[in-house]
Each structure stands twice: as structure tokens, then as C-alpha cells.
Design a protein around this motif. Sequence first.
Motif, mmCIF file in Angstrom:
data_model
loop_
_atom_site.group_PDB
_atom_site.id
_atom_site.type_symbol
_atom_site.label_atom_id
_atom_site.label_comp_id
_atom_site.label_asym_id
_atom_site.label_seq_id
_atom_site.Cartn_x
_atom_site.Cartn_y
_atom_site.Cartn_z
ATOM 1 N N PHE A 235 0.849 -1.202 0.000
ATOM 2 C CA PHE A 235 0.000 0.000 0.000
ATOM 3 C C PHE A 235 0.876 1.241 0.000
ATOM 4 C CE2 PHE A 235 -2.373 3.327 2.328
ATOM 5 C CZ PHE A 235 -3.459 3.446 1.469
ATOM 6 N N ASN A 236 0.575 2.162 -0.910
ATOM 7 C CA ASN A 236 1.304 3.430 -0.995
ATOM 8 C C ASN A 236 0.435 4.527 -0.391
ATOM 9 O OD1 ASN A 236 2.510 5.872 -1.741
ATOM 10 N ND2 ASN A 236 3.297 5.038 -3.657
ATOM 11 N N PRO A 237 0.783 5.030 0.787
ATOM 12 C CA PRO A 237 -0.051 6.053 1.431
ATOM 13 C C PRO A 237 -0.092 7.377 0.665
ATOM 14 C CG PRO A 237 2.012 5.764 2.615
ATOM 15 C CD PRO A 237 1.946 4.675 1.606
ATOM 16 N N LEU A 238 0.893 7.625 -0.176
ATOM 17 C CA LEU A 238 0.916 8.875 -0.938
ATOM 18 C C LEU A 238 -0.116 8.860 -2.063
ATOM 19 C CD1 LEU A 238 4.774 9.481 -1.194
ATOM 20 C CD2 LEU A 238 3.150 10.489 0.409
ATOM 21 N N THR A 239 -0.259 7.700 -2.722
ATOM 22 C CA THR A 239 -1.259 7.586 -3.792
ATOM 23 C C THR A 239 -2.574 7.002 -3.286
ATOM 24 O OG1 THR A 239 -0.457 5.372 -4.401
ATOM 25 C CG2 THR A 239 0.559 7.268 -5.507
ATOM 26 N N ASP A 240 -2.564 6.493 -2.051
ATOM 27 C CA ASP A 240 -3.739 5.860 -1.445
ATOM 28 C C ASP A 240 -4.187 4.652 -2.261
ATOM 29 O OD1 ASP A 240 -5.638 5.711 0.633
ATOM 30 O OD2 ASP A 240 -7.161 6.715 -0.588
ATOM 31 N N LYS A 241 -3.205 3.922 -2.804
ATOM 32 C CA LYS A 241 -3.529 2.770 -3.643
ATOM 33 C C LYS A 241 -2.637 1.583 -3.312
ATOM 34 C CE LYS A 241 -5.180 5.367 -7.680
ATOM 35 N NZ LYS A 241 -4.971 5.651 -9.117
ATOM 36 N N TRP A 242 -3.160 0.371 -3.621
ATOM 37 C CA TRP A 242 -2.397 -0.858 -3.506
ATOM 38 C C TRP A 242 -1.784 -1.194 -4.853
ATOM 39 C CZ3 TRP A 242 -1.828 -3.819 0.936
ATOM 40 C CH2 TRP A 242 -2.650 -3.468 2.026
ATOM 41 N N ARG A 243 -0.695 -1.945 -4.836
ATOM 42 C CA ARG A 243 -0.068 -2.404 -6.067
ATOM 43 C C ARG A 243 0.689 -3.701 -5.793
ATOM 44 N NH1 ARG A 243 5.403 -1.595 -6.059
ATOM 45 N NH2 ARG A 243 6.215 -0.218 -4.421
ATOM 46 N N GLN A 244 0.890 -4.486 -6.852
ATOM 47 C CA GLN A 244 1.740 -5.662 -6.721
ATOM 48 C C GLN A 244 3.184 -5.205 -6.540
ATOM 49 O OE1 GLN A 244 1.183 -8.933 -9.574
ATOM 50 N NE2 GLN A 244 -0.736 -7.988 -10.182
ATOM 51 N N SER A 245 3.953 -5.942 -5.737
ATOM 52 C CA SER A 245 5.333 -5.556 -5.482
ATOM 53 C C SER A 245 6.164 -6.791 -5.169
ATOM 54 C CB SER A 245 5.404 -4.567 -4.312
ATOM 55 O OG SER A 245 5.177 -5.229 -3.075
ATOM 56 N N GLY A 246 7.453 -6.587 -5.027
ATOM 57 C CA GLY A 246 8.328 -7.685 -4.647
ATOM 58 C C GLY A 246 8.413 -7.877 -3.147
ATOM 59 N N ASP A 247 7.717 -7.047 -2.397
ATOM 60 C CA ASP A 247 7.759 -7.085 -0.938
ATOM 61 C C ASP A 247 6.638 -7.976 -0.404
ATOM 62 O OD1 ASP A 247 7.948 -6.669 1.759
ATOM 63 O OD2 ASP A 247 7.581 -4.502 1.699
ATOM 64 N N MET A 248 6.991 -9.156 0.097
ATOM 65 C CA MET A 248 6.005 -10.095 0.633
ATOM 66 C C MET A 248 6.000 -10.110 2.160
ATOM 67 S SD MET A 248 6.564 -13.224 -2.118
ATOM 68 C CE MET A 248 5.384 -14.293 -1.305
ATOM 69 N N SER A 249 6.554 -9.070 2.764
ATOM 70 C CA SER A 249 6.701 -9.058 4.219
ATOM 71 C C SER A 249 5.400 -8.759 4.968
ATOM 72 C CB SER A 249 7.767 -8.036 4.630
ATOM 73 O OG SER A 249 7.398 -6.726 4.239
ATOM 74 N N VAL A 250 4.367 -8.274 4.263
ATOM 75 C CA VAL A 250 3.078 -8.007 4.920
ATOM 76 C C VAL A 250 1.982 -8.783 4.170
ATOM 77 C CG1 VAL A 250 1.443 -6.268 5.741
ATOM 78 C CG2 VAL A 250 3.886 -5.742 5.681
ATOM 79 N N ASN A 251 1.447 -8.216 3.105
ATOM 80 C CA ASN A 251 0.413 -8.885 2.308
ATOM 81 C C ASN A 251 1.039 -9.571 1.102
ATOM 82 O OD1 ASN A 251 -0.957 -6.277 3.530
ATOM 83 N ND2 ASN A 251 -2.606 -7.749 3.178
ATOM 84 N N TYR A 252 0.530 -10.745 0.766
ATOM 85 C CA TYR A 252 1.008 -11.411 -0.441
ATOM 86 C C TYR A 252 -0.074 -12.319 -1.023
ATOM 87 C CZ TYR A 252 2.028 -15.588 2.457
ATOM 88 O OH TYR A 252 1.944 -16.672 3.304
ATOM 89 N N MET A 253 0.056 -12.611 -2.323
ATOM 90 C CA MET A 253 -0.876 -13.470 -3.034
ATOM 91 C C MET A 253 -0.105 -14.522 -3.818
ATOM 92 S SD MET A 253 -3.608 -10.681 -4.627
ATOM 93 C CE MET A 253 -2.392 -9.876 -5.707
ATOM 94 N N GLY A 254 -0.757 -15.617 -4.121
ATOM 95 C CA GLY A 254 -0.125 -16.644 -4.933
ATOM 96 C C GLY A 254 -1.167 -17.482 -5.639
ATOM 97 N N VAL A 255 -0.701 -18.329 -6.551
ATOM 98 C CA VAL A 255 -1.592 -19.206 -7.311
ATOM 99 C C VAL A 255 -1.080 -20.643 -7.200
ATOM 100 C CG1 VAL A 255 -2.746 -19.612 -9.508
ATOM 101 C CG2 VAL A 255 -1.945 -17.312 -8.938
ATOM 102 N N ALA A 256 -1.977 -21.556 -6.915
ATOM 103 C CA ALA A 256 -1.627 -22.972 -6.781
ATOM 104 C C ALA A 256 -2.370 -23.810 -7.807
ATOM 105 C CB ALA A 256 -1.957 -23.471 -5.377
ATOM 106 N N ARG A 257 -1.766 -24.926 -8.184
ATOM 107 C CA ARG A 257 -2.397 -25.880 -9.094
ATOM 108 C C ARG A 257 -2.137 -27.285 -8.583
ATOM 109 N NH1 ARG A 257 1.831 -24.131 -13.766
ATOM 110 N NH2 ARG A 257 3.734 -24.954 -12.802
ATOM 111 N N LYS A 258 -2.809 -28.254 -9.172
ATOM 112 C CA LYS A 258 -2.581 -29.642 -8.807
ATOM 113 C C LYS A 258 -1.137 -30.013 -9.129
ATOM 114 C CE LYS A 258 -6.931 -31.142 -7.898
ATOM 115 N NZ LYS A 258 -7.381 -31.916 -6.725
ATOM 116 N N ALA A 259 -0.471 -30.652 -8.193
ATOM 117 C CA ALA A 259 0.922 -31.047 -8.408
ATOM 118 C C ALA A 259 0.991 -32.113 -9.502
ATOM 119 C CB ALA A 259 1.550 -31.560 -7.126
ATOM 120 N N SER A 260 1.980 -31.999 -10.386
ATOM 121 C CA SER A 260 2.118 -32.966 -11.477
ATOM 122 C C SER A 260 2.819 -34.228 -10.984
ATOM 123 C CB SER A 260 2.897 -32.337 -12.613
ATOM 124 O OG SER A 260 4.146 -31.863 -12.176
#
Length: 260
Positions: A235-260
Motif C-alpha cells: 500500500f502506498n499512502p501517498l497515492t492511497d492505492k495498492w499495487r503488486q510488489s516484490g515485498d512479501m513481508s506483509v500482504n502477499y498473493m499466490g496461485v496454486a495448481r494440482k501437483a504434477s
Amino acid sequence: RWKGCEMSDSNRENEKPSTTIDPDELAKFTAIAEDWWNPNGQFKPLHKFNPTRLAYIRDKLCAQFDRDTCANKPLQGLRLLDIGCGGGLLSEPMARLGAEVLGADAAEANIKTAALHAEQQGLAVDYRAVTAEQLVAEGETFDAILNMEVIEHVADPQAFMGACGQLMKPDAIMFLATLNRTLKAFALAIIGAEYVLRWLPRGTHEWDKFITPTELENMAVKAGLELFTSTGVSFNPLTDKWRQSGDMSVNYMGVARKAS
């Protein structure tokens, strides 16, 4: 009901699937269910977060199923589960993008709020007050599962991950979003968001329930899944917006699939 006979009450009780629902967490979100669609209310952070979440979900789904992100309804023909859907902040946009959406939440109050709002918007979303375990017992399967900001609120994250995995078709993907268990996350997500800025009701999050990326990946593996991509969200308090980033120290997302 079985053909030719009825199950006794005791048998019905025995047939009920186990649940990973945490009663305290259920009560917490039930109490504020009516506020889901108020952009300036207690779910204001999610309203701000939604554009970033939605872009990530849309792009990954289109890549997985070879769809055009610029199409009017790029998710047409896909069956999607929004588990822990709350008031439907993700379910409704997914329906607008063409997906057949089942929004599931253990809190009846959330489902009532979500269903009423979808009806007012003229959207067909199948909202049900059920758990992941109940959907498994019913034999439901999906092309995609949205498991967003839910896993840190359940009683048994590993069992919950396993139940969600069982709901995935062979080529399905599951989106996961949660909070990392770091001091930075404690400072920003709890002290900052709940006590200083008052973006969220106090007690919304419990730091010891936060999940590190390594723990999430291990849970996926134990559930027969592969967490194949992830990103931080900042979250960027200056723009008041969220964005994807390389920083996973707070919020993060991921995608999982069935293991091959």
C-alpha cells in the motif's frame, strides 16, 4: 435420503463432514456483515485492495485458460468458487466477467448481505452458507477457487487447504492471499490498521494466525498442490492505492495448481 429408507438422526450426525470453521472468527465477521458494501465503512481497506486483487485474478485466469483479457466476458464458461466470500466483493466482479460463481461463507449474515446486493445489481451469483468441507461432501468441483484473506481466519489451515484442493478440477487453479507473520505485518496490519488508522475493527486479525510464504507453500504441497507463482502486495499512502510488489513481508498473493 437413501432410497427405500431414511437415515436416523444419529447417523445423520455421524455423516456430517468435519469443519475448519473458527467460531470466534465467525462471530467477528457476522457482527459487521451489514457493512460489506459501504466503501467508507469497516471494509474500506478491502474496497481499496479490490482493483489490485481483481486484476491479478483476471490476468492469471486468462493466462491459465487461454482467454483474452480485453474480451467483454473473458471468464465465460468457467465455474468459480469464492470461498469465504463475505459480502461478495470478489464474487460480483467475477460474475460480471462471465464466470459461473458460487459464493460460499459460513456466516449466514454475510450470505444474506451478498445475495441481496447481487439481486439489486441484477447479477446471478449462487450464494450458499456452507463450508469447504460441505462442498467436498456434495461432490462439487471448480475451474478456479478464490481463497482470499480467509486461510488466516480458519481453525485448521492445513485441513482447509486440503478441502479446497479436493474441490479443484484437474486443470484448476486456486488463488491464495494472506498476511505474512512478520514484525512489519504486526506493526502495519494490526497496530497501524486497527489501532492507529482504525481502518479495521480491533481484533480483526491475530498475528499468531498469520502465515509465512514458506508455511503456505508447505501446506499446498501437503494438500497435493504446487504454489507456482506469488507476489507481494503493498500500500502506498501517498497515492492511497495498492499495487503488486516484490515485498512479501506483509500482504502477499499466490496461485496454486494440482501437483504434477
